[in-house]
Design an enzyme around this catalytic site. Structure first.
Site, mmCIF file in Angstrom:
data_model
loop_
_atom_site.group_PDB
_atom_site.id
_atom_site.type_symbol
_atom_site.label_atom_id
_atom_site.label_comp_id
_atom_site.label_asym_id
_atom_site.label_seq_id
_atom_site.Cartn_x
_atom_site.Cartn_y
_atom_site.Cartn_z
ATOM 1 N N CYS A 40 76.560 -35.740 90.093
ATOM 2 C CA CYS A 40 76.148 -34.443 89.562
ATOM 3 C C CYS A 40 77.188 -33.902 88.572
ATOM 4 O O CYS A 40 77.226 -34.346 87.422
ATOM 5 C CB CYS A 40 75.866 -33.504 90.732
ATOM 6 N N GLU A 87 75.892 -38.096 99.236
ATOM 7 C CA GLU A 87 76.852 -37.714 100.295
ATOM 8 C C GLU A 87 76.280 -36.645 101.225
ATOM 9 O O GLU A 87 76.841 -36.383 102.285
ATOM 10 C CB GLU A 87 78.179 -37.242 99.663
ATOM 11 N N HIS A 132 72.830 -36.172 95.168
ATOM 12 C CA HIS A 132 73.965 -36.118 96.099
ATOM 13 C C HIS A 132 73.752 -36.997 97.328
ATOM 14 O O HIS A 132 73.364 -36.476 98.390
ATOM 15 C CB HIS A 132 74.159 -34.665 96.573
HETATM 16 N N1 GLN Z 1 74.834 -27.424 87.812
HETATM 17 C C1 GLN Z 1 76.196 -27.872 88.037
HETATM 18 C C2 GLN Z 1 76.932 -28.070 86.725
HETATM 19 O O1 GLN Z 1 76.373 -27.966 85.690
HETATM 20 C C3 GLN Z 1 76.212 -29.162 88.808
HETATM 21 C C4 GLN Z 1 75.655 -28.965 90.181
HETATM 22 C C5 GLN Z 1 76.156 -29.917 91.195
HETATM 23 O O2 GLN Z 1 77.176 -30.628 91.007
HETATM 24 N N2 GLN Z 1 75.525 -29.930 92.310
HETATM 25 O O3 GLN Z 1 78.102 -28.327 86.741
#
Ligand code: GLN
Length: 188
Positions: A78, A171, A169
């Site tokens: 992410c 994890e 995710h």
């Molecule tokens: N929306 C977040 C970002 O732009 C990322 C979200 C996440 O890591 N769960 O950094």
């Protein structure tokens, strides 16, 4: 084999737990000395503008980029995917400028905080239950980028040589296949 999980912000302990379940050691890392001693690095989810600033404050950008360029496997979830990308659509922020994709942040609209999708993943013999939390997608992929999973909005699980990233995710679930895939990148 020792995996470091970048411990500036985000779901660090969850990644450590998954790596241990997949059969390797994992430690939180946040100094240059820590990062010199690991065999692989996980950059966890969180908020990419904040983690980018912390990476600079802790003066970690040079050592992390150098180790990745020399072949150390890295897995970004992410925010980690955002921080590794070469381009981010509509945002000016720090990245390692290394993974040949354009990232669209918060790709599912601001109103959607999270969603779960059963994904087809290349090489997996059954679907992977993926948890997305305001995740990005990747578009404009370079020639060295292999798509391991995608949805109509864009690619969500990708690999470029020693760099692995997912918009979601693993994890936060209990399926260790993606962490095991990452460990296999280190053994090879
Ligand atoms: N929306 C977040 C970002 O732009 C990322 C979200 C996440 O890591 N769960 O950094």
């Amino acid at each position: 084999m020792k995996i470091g999980v970048l411990a500036l912000q985000g779901d660090v302990s969850e990644h450590i737990k998954m790596i241990e379940l997949a059969g390797a050691n994992a430690v939180p890392v946040k100094t240059i000395e820590n990062i010199k001693k690991i065999d692989g690095l996980i950059i966890p989810g969180g908020e990419s503008t904040t983690i980018g600033k912390l990476i600079k404050n802790y003066k970690l950008e040079v050592i992390i980029k150098e180790r990745i360029n020399k072949g150390m496997p890295v897995y970004g979830t992410c925010t980690g995917m955002i921080l590794l990308a070469k381009k981010i659509q509509r945002f000016e922020q720090f990245t390692f400028d290394i993974l040949d994709i354009t990232v669209v942040r918060n790709a599912f609209g601001r109103q959607v905080d999270s969603m779960e999708i059963d994904l087809d993943v290349k090489g997996f013999d059954s679907k992977f239950h993926a948890i997305f939390i305001r995740g990005p997608v990747a578009i404009n992929l370079g020639p060295d980028v292999e798509v391991l999973s995608s949805i109509p909005e864009g690619a969500v699980f990708l690999r470029q040589n020693n760099i692995l990233v997912s918009s979601f995710h693993p994890e936060l679930g209990n399926d260790i296949r993606i962490h095991r895939y990452f460990l296999d990148m280190i053994k090879k």
